[in-house]
Design a protein around this motif. Structure first.
Motif, PDB file in Angstrom:
ATOM      1  N   ILE A  96     -34.362 -23.540   2.559  1.00 49.82           N
ATOM      2  CA  ILE A  96     -34.439 -23.618   4.028  1.00 49.82           C
ATOM      3  C   ILE A  96     -33.954 -22.311   4.646  1.00 49.82           C
ATOM      4  N   SER A  97     -32.897 -21.740   4.072  1.00 50.43           N
ATOM      5  CA  SER A  97     -32.376 -20.467   4.561  1.00 50.43           C
ATOM      6  C   SER A  97     -33.433 -19.372   4.449  1.00 50.43           C
ATOM      7  N   SER A 126     -36.289 -20.086   6.952  1.00 54.77           N
ATOM      8  CA  SER A 126     -35.938 -20.050   8.378  1.00 54.77           C
ATOM      9  C   SER A 126     -35.292 -18.748   8.814  1.00 54.77           C
ATOM     10  N   ILE A 146     -26.301 -23.223   7.607  1.00 59.02           N
ATOM     11  CA  ILE A 146     -27.064 -24.466   7.382  1.00 59.02           C
ATOM     12  C   ILE A 146     -26.179 -25.511   6.712  1.00 59.02           C
ATOM     13  N   ASP A 157     -31.894 -22.495  16.540  1.00 61.02           N
ATOM     14  CA  ASP A 157     -31.842 -22.398  15.084  1.00 61.02           C
ATOM     15  C   ASP A 157     -32.177 -23.736  14.435  1.00 61.02           C
ATOM     16  N   GLU A 213     -34.261 -25.947  15.421  1.00 60.71           N
ATOM     17  CA  GLU A 213     -35.725 -26.091  15.400  1.00 60.71           C
ATOM     18  C   GLU A 213     -36.311 -25.314  14.227  1.00 60.71           C
ATOM     19  N   ARG A 214     -35.794 -24.103  13.989  1.00 61.38           N
ATOM     20  CA  ARG A 214     -36.273 -23.295  12.858  1.00 61.38           C
ATOM     21  C   ARG A 214     -35.935 -23.968  11.524  1.00 61.38           C
ATOM     22  N   VAL A 215     -34.737 -24.547  11.440  1.00 63.70           N
ATOM     23  CA  VAL A 215     -34.334 -25.264  10.221  1.00 63.70           C
ATOM     24  C   VAL A 215     -35.248 -26.464   9.997  1.00 63.70           C
ATOM     25  N   GLU A 216     -35.505 -27.228  11.053  1.00 60.16           N
ATOM     26  CA  GLU A 216     -36.393 -28.396  10.942  1.00 60.16           C
ATOM     27  C   GLU A 216     -37.796 -27.998  10.520  1.00 60.16           C
ATOM     28  N   ALA A 217     -38.322 -26.930  11.104  1.00 53.73           N
ATOM     29  CA  ALA A 217     -39.666 -26.451  10.753  1.00 53.73           C
ATOM     30  C   ALA A 217     -39.718 -26.022   9.291  1.00 53.73           C
ATOM     31  N   ALA A 218     -38.685 -25.293   8.838  1.00 57.22           N
ATOM     32  CA  ALA A 218     -38.623 -24.842   7.434  1.00 57.22           C
ATOM     33  C   ALA A 218     -38.531 -26.033   6.493  1.00 57.22           C
TER      34      ALA A 218
END
Length: 195
Positions: A60-61, A64, A71, A80, A82-87
């Protein structure tokens, strides 16, 4: 394109060793290859170095661009997050399964792989790492132990008709030789060179 070329040269029943020093990126490289394969076939990762939670946090890191620590500790703002969820959503789409254990025998790997092949299919196995694979019986000699594990892995790849990639460590003496490209005889288990 380079990964596609590399993957194109991997055939069913191949036993492939990735040999490098500690912290040289063996896990990162091999998991990138395995994830690429998982876009078209199920992948099983036998992981003896890190937990699946650690691996997923790293994935994920990477995807994202947010630090692993942030994380893992939940220190992310709304943007951030949202970016974590997308990843995480992209990673979830991969046909990729992690079996994390402190050590394992080839017979146990076979059991996990056969079960996965029956239930989900199986196109590739990644094993991290060679020196943590135990033999069924006590074999005091390191060379003989490595030979038996290698032979059993070759048989497993043929039986399952899938390629198996195994990560292996260079010897401490080889690691001290700064600047040298790893050679197969640098392996912690010398039987890899013979096999």
């Amino acid at each position: 394109a380079a990964i596609d070329e590399l993957i194109g040269s991997i055939l069913p029943e191949d036993l492939i060793f990735v040999l490098a020093s500690q912290s040289d990126g063996k896990t990162l490289l091999s998991r990138q290859i395995a994830k690429h394969i998982s876009l078209r076939a199920p992948v099983l990762e036998i992981q003896m170095e890190m937990s699946d939670e650690q691996l997923i946090a790293r994935d994920i890191s990477t995807a994202s661009g947010i630090a692993v620590g942030a994380i893992s500790e939940g220190r992310v703002d709304a943007f951030d997050f949202e970016r974590v969820e997308a990843a995480a959503g992209e990673i979830d789409k991969l046909d990729y399964y992690i079996h994390d254990v402190p050590d394992i025998t080839v017979r146990q790997i076979k059991g996990v792989a056969q079960s996965m092949k029956r239930s989900k299919g199986l196109g590739f196995i990644l094993i991290d790492q060679f020196d943590k694979i135990r033999t069924e019986r006590h074999i005091p000699n390191k060379f003989d132990r490595g030979t038996e594990v290698t032979r059993d892995l070759k048989s497993l790849a043929k039986e399952l008709k899938v390629p198996i990639m195994v990560l292996a460590q260079r010897t401490r003496m080889a690691q001290r030789s700064d600047g040298e490209v790893p050679r197969i005889n640098d392996a912690e288990f010398p039987s890899i060179e013979k096999d």
